[in-house]
Design a protein around this motif. Sequence first.
Motif, PDB file in Angstrom:
ATOM      1  N   ARG A 166     -17.842  16.728 -48.475  1.00 64.18           N
ATOM      2  CA  ARG A 166     -18.207  17.139 -47.107  1.00 64.18           C
ATOM      3  C   ARG A 166     -19.675  16.804 -46.837  1.00 64.18           C
ATOM      4  O   ARG A 166     -19.970  15.794 -46.208  1.00 64.18           O
ATOM      5  CB  ARG A 166     -17.885  18.632 -46.905  1.00 64.18           C
ATOM      6  N   GLN A 214     -21.685  13.165 -45.682  1.00 64.39           N
ATOM      7  CA  GLN A 214     -22.608  13.037 -44.543  1.00 64.39           C
ATOM      8  C   GLN A 214     -23.835  12.176 -44.883  1.00 64.39           C
ATOM      9  O   GLN A 214     -24.698  11.951 -44.039  1.00 64.39           O
ATOM     10  CB  GLN A 214     -23.054  14.427 -44.070  1.00 64.39           C
ATOM     11  N   SER A 252     -12.869  17.329 -37.540  1.00 61.43           N
ATOM     12  CA  SER A 252     -13.584  16.103 -37.166  1.00 61.43           C
ATOM     13  C   SER A 252     -12.728  14.852 -37.160  1.00 61.43           C
ATOM     14  O   SER A 252     -13.058  13.890 -36.463  1.00 61.43           O
ATOM     15  CB  SER A 252     -14.833  15.913 -38.033  1.00 61.43           C
ATOM     16  N   ARG A 306     -16.660  25.229 -37.564  1.00 64.07           N
ATOM     17  CA  ARG A 306     -17.544  26.049 -36.722  1.00 64.07           C
ATOM     18  C   ARG A 306     -16.751  27.311 -36.364  1.00 64.07           C
ATOM     19  O   ARG A 306     -15.514  27.311 -36.459  1.00 64.07           O
ATOM     20  CB  ARG A 306     -17.909  25.263 -35.446  1.00 64.07           C
ATOM     21  N   PHE A 344     -19.650  28.268 -40.267  1.00 60.29           N
ATOM     22  CA  PHE A 344     -21.125  28.268 -40.181  1.00 60.29           C
ATOM     23  C   PHE A 344     -21.564  28.246 -38.725  1.00 60.29           C
ATOM     24  O   PHE A 344     -20.856  27.759 -37.834  1.00 60.29           O
ATOM     25  CB  PHE A 344     -21.701  27.025 -40.882  1.00 60.29           C
ATOM     26  N   GLU A 349     -26.494  28.867 -40.696  1.00 57.90           N
ATOM     27  CA  GLU A 349     -27.168  27.562 -40.822  1.00 57.90           C
ATOM     28  C   GLU A 349     -28.653  27.718 -40.456  1.00 57.90           C
ATOM     29  O   GLU A 349     -28.996  28.452 -39.529  1.00 57.90           O
ATOM     30  CB  GLU A 349     -26.479  26.560 -39.881  1.00 57.90           C
TER      31      GLU A 349
HETATM   32  C1  LIG Z   1     -25.721  21.416 -41.338  1.00 57.66           C
HETATM   33  C2  LIG Z   1     -24.393  20.680 -41.360  1.00 57.66           C
HETATM   34  O1  LIG Z   1     -24.256  19.855 -42.207  1.00 57.66           O
HETATM   35  S1  LIG Z   1     -23.212  21.076 -40.262  1.00 57.66           S
HETATM   36  C3  LIG Z   1     -21.935  19.904 -40.470  1.00 57.66           C
HETATM   37  C4  LIG Z   1     -22.278  18.634 -39.816  1.00 57.66           C
HETATM   38  N1  LIG Z   1     -21.196  17.710 -39.969  1.00 57.66           N
HETATM   39  C5  LIG Z   1     -20.717  17.002 -38.958  1.00 57.66           C
HETATM   40  O2  LIG Z   1     -21.166  17.118 -37.798  1.00 57.66           O
HETATM   41  C6  LIG Z   1     -19.676  15.976 -39.303  1.00 57.66           C
HETATM   42  C7  LIG Z   1     -18.424  16.047 -38.445  1.00 57.66           C
HETATM   43  N2  LIG Z   1     -18.688  16.205 -37.060  1.00 57.66           N
HETATM   44  C8  LIG Z   1     -17.885  15.699 -36.098  1.00 57.66           C
HETATM   45  O3  LIG Z   1     -16.920  14.994 -36.354  1.00 57.66           O
HETATM   46  C9  LIG Z   1     -18.233  16.059 -34.713  1.00 57.66           C
HETATM   47  O4  LIG Z   1     -19.605  16.345 -34.601  1.00 57.66           O
HETATM   48  C10 LIG Z   1     -17.403  17.303 -34.240  1.00 57.66           C
HETATM   49  C11 LIG Z   1     -15.943  16.939 -34.209  1.00 57.66           C
HETATM   50  C12 LIG Z   1     -17.603  18.478 -35.171  1.00 57.66           C
HETATM   51  C13 LIG Z   1     -17.860  17.721 -32.866  1.00 57.66           C
HETATM   52  O5  LIG Z   1     -17.821  16.598 -32.047  1.00 57.66           O
HETATM   53  P1  LIG Z   1     -18.156  16.662 -30.476  1.00 57.66           P
HETATM   54  O6  LIG Z   1     -17.323  17.697 -29.871  1.00 57.66           O
HETATM   55  O7  LIG Z   1     -18.020  15.281 -29.977  1.00 57.66           O
HETATM   56  O8  LIG Z   1     -19.656  17.200 -30.377  1.00 57.66           O
HETATM   57  P2  LIG Z   1     -21.008  16.618 -30.922  1.00 57.66           P
HETATM   58  O9  LIG Z   1     -20.879  16.292 -32.348  1.00 57.66           O
HETATM   59  O10 LIG Z   1     -21.541  15.541 -30.069  1.00 57.66           O
HETATM   60  O11 LIG Z   1     -21.994  17.868 -30.762  1.00 57.66           O
HETATM   61  C14 LIG Z   1     -21.841  19.015 -31.529  1.00 57.66           C
HETATM   62  C15 LIG Z   1     -21.340  20.168 -30.685  1.00 57.66           C
HETATM   63  O12 LIG Z   1     -21.028  21.246 -31.552  1.00 57.66           O
HETATM   64  C16 LIG Z   1     -21.796  22.404 -31.142  1.00 57.66           C
HETATM   65  N3  LIG Z   1     -22.015  23.162 -32.347  1.00 57.66           N
HETATM   66  C17 LIG Z   1     -22.687  22.795 -33.436  1.00 57.66           C
HETATM   67  N4  LIG Z   1     -22.591  23.743 -34.351  1.00 57.66           N
HETATM   68  C18 LIG Z   1     -21.846  24.718 -33.815  1.00 57.66           C
HETATM   69  C19 LIG Z   1     -21.397  25.928 -34.309  1.00 57.66           C
HETATM   70  N5  LIG Z   1     -21.671  26.299 -35.557  1.00 57.66           N
HETATM   71  N6  LIG Z   1     -20.640  26.703 -33.523  1.00 57.66           N
HETATM   72  C20 LIG Z   1     -20.335  26.304 -32.284  1.00 57.66           C
HETATM   73  N7  LIG Z   1     -20.724  25.140 -31.779  1.00 57.66           N
HETATM   74  C21 LIG Z   1     -21.468  24.370 -32.546  1.00 57.66           C
HETATM   75  C22 LIG Z   1     -23.021  21.825 -30.497  1.00 57.66           C
HETATM   76  O13 LIG Z   1     -23.658  22.763 -29.716  1.00 57.66           O
HETATM   77  C23 LIG Z   1     -22.398  20.686 -29.709  1.00 57.66           C
HETATM   78  O14 LIG Z   1     -21.743  21.271 -28.606  1.00 57.66           O
HETATM   79  P3  LIG Z   1     -21.673  20.566 -27.137  1.00 57.66           P
HETATM   80  O15 LIG Z   1     -21.002  19.262 -27.355  1.00 57.66           O
HETATM   81  O16 LIG Z   1     -20.876  21.516 -26.356  1.00 57.66           O
HETATM   82  O17 LIG Z   1     -23.091  20.434 -26.721  1.00 57.66           O
END
Ligand SMILES: CC(=O)SCCNC(=O)CCNC(=O)[C@H](O)C(C)(C)COP(=O)(O)OP(=O)(O)OC[C@H]1O[C@@H](n2cnc3c(N)ncnc32)[C@H](O)[C@@H]1OP(=O)(O)O
Length: 505
Positions: A24, A28, A61, A86, A106, A148
């Motif tokens: 995971r 990244q 994701s 999330r 988280f 986080e």
């Molecule tokens: C610290 C870490 O490592 S956290 C893990 C990070 N890992 C990743 O992001 C990898 C996988 N991520 C993904 O595939 C995508 O980001 C997804 C599917 C999770 C979300 O995709 P999208 O809906 O297109 O949103 P995008 O990534 O552009 O933005 C993140 C969104 O999540 C929201 N968000 C982030 N963390 C949280 C949370 N813990 N709880 C609620 N919302 C959250 C942000 O506010 C943003 O929301 P918005 O689009 O309404 O402004």
Amino acid sequence: MYIEKVKNEMNLPETVKIFDTTLRDGEQTPGVAMTVDEKIRIAKKLDELGVNVIEAGFPVSSSGEVEAAGEILKMGLNAHICGLARPLKGDLDAAIDADVDYIHTFIGTSPLHREFKLKMSKEEILSKSVDAVEYIKDHGIIAEFSAEDSTRTELDYLKEIYNAVEDAGVDCINVPDTVGVMVPTSMNWLIRELKSELKVPISVHCHNDFGLAVANSLASVEAGADQVHATINGLGERAGNASLEEVVMALITQYDLKMNIKTEGLVNLSEFVSRITGVKMPPNKAIVGENAFAHEAGIHVHGVLAKAETYEPITPEMVGHTRRIVLGKHTGANAIKAKLKEYGIDLDKNQFDKVFNQVKALGDKGKCVTDADLRAIAESILGRAKEEIVKLEGFSVMTGNSVLPTATVKLSINGESKTAAKTGVGPVDAAINAIQRAVSETGDIELQEYNIEAITGGTNALAEVFVIMGDKEGNKATGRSTTEDIVMASVEAVLDAINKILILR
Ligand SMILES: CC(=O)SCCNC(=O)CCNC(=O)[C@H](O)C(C)(C)COP(=O)(O)OP(=O)(O)OC[C@H]1O[C@@H](n2cnc3c(N)ncnc32)[C@H](O)[C@@H]1OP(=O)(O)O
Ligand SMILES: CC(C)C(=O)C(=O)O
């Protein structure tokens, strides 16, 4: 040793669980993406290693993430299989649908995350977290909660949210140092503070932005953390996470903690993950790097040969590594003697000095001497004429695409200087022709066979030249030389054969 002096000041747990997040957070790592099959293969090896939890991905994701988690689950591994989510229904359902038995939920809690990223109030964040934990527990799944950016969150709010999720039934709270801003003392202080506040097990997730992820993880364990998040090879966002191999080996060998990790599989897994992700380890990477158990400096090799512990804190076998004695600029005589003994090559003092000087000379030119190089050097010196009737005093060659290759050699024959010049089809041919001319008065000795071979790859490889020379009386002798310059190797090999013939007469 000195750790014993401070152990009683620590709050060490009996054991530490390893929550592996290679699949995971490790995924990244910028530029890294694993296929379902690759995740399955890594998960199998992580399980064999003995980690407690495998964070298989972030199910919401992508469909690949759901499939990977599902397939890993089907393998019936010993480790818990975790999905990240999330605190949103869609994320949690995706993880539940992927059938994981462990959900890590988280949400950002620091002012930066609240105001600029999530645009949520403290209350909203807290209530979402509590709802998520309750939802996970209602589905009979193990719940871990991460605040986080906890290490940039106000302490009273951090305690409030952790207390709230504990009351909601969370199984473990995780303290992520999301951008690696902690130092061991502050991390230790924070974990002690949370330990005195909470009953649930405490986990830590340290990032390596200042190269402190492992140190901060260990400081957390000293404060009583029950679990450490780690990744193979320290993969992860930006500068990565705490490296699993480093954390585990430090916990077992320095803190004497009993852990269920089969440490002898660490190097194999590190190499496997490196091949799959394309992220190569630097040679000096602790525990698993190519040089982690390699010794070149003469004083070190001498020590290691006498007792490996002098310069090795743990045995290479403990982590599935091998010890290497490397030859180069810093080599001492003991290292070369040990290698020659291993090959069964017996040299007298004079021959040994020649080998030693050649290794040092190569080192001074910035070259590393491989085992194959050493064998070739030693064997060519071993086979040399016992007496040098003809000695090289100097030579030069001129070559290029617009000049006729020409060589000039200066020899000492029976103590008398003799100079000759000759052309040839190339620099080697010209040099051999010049030698033959210089010795023509002493004896008509001619080249009958010439072979050249590179010992190891690369344009700076050692060249091994083998020649057969003969005279009119039918005397024949072989000559051999190994140096990094093919003209020099050829000159030495030819002179070696000439000397052997002259001794025969
Ligand atoms: C610290 C870490 O490592 S956290 C893990 C990070 N890992 C990743 O992001 C990898 C996988 N991520 C993904 O595939 C995508 O980001 C997804 C599917 C999770 C979300 O995709 P999208 O809906 O297109 O949103 P995008 O990534 O552009 O933005 C993140 C969104 O999540 C929201 N968000 C982030 N963390 C949280 C949370 N813990 N709880 C609620 N919302 C959250 C942000 O506010 C943003 O929301 P918005 O689009 O309404 O402004
Ligand atoms: C999801 C959390 C634990 C995370 O990866 C981080 O904060 O770095």
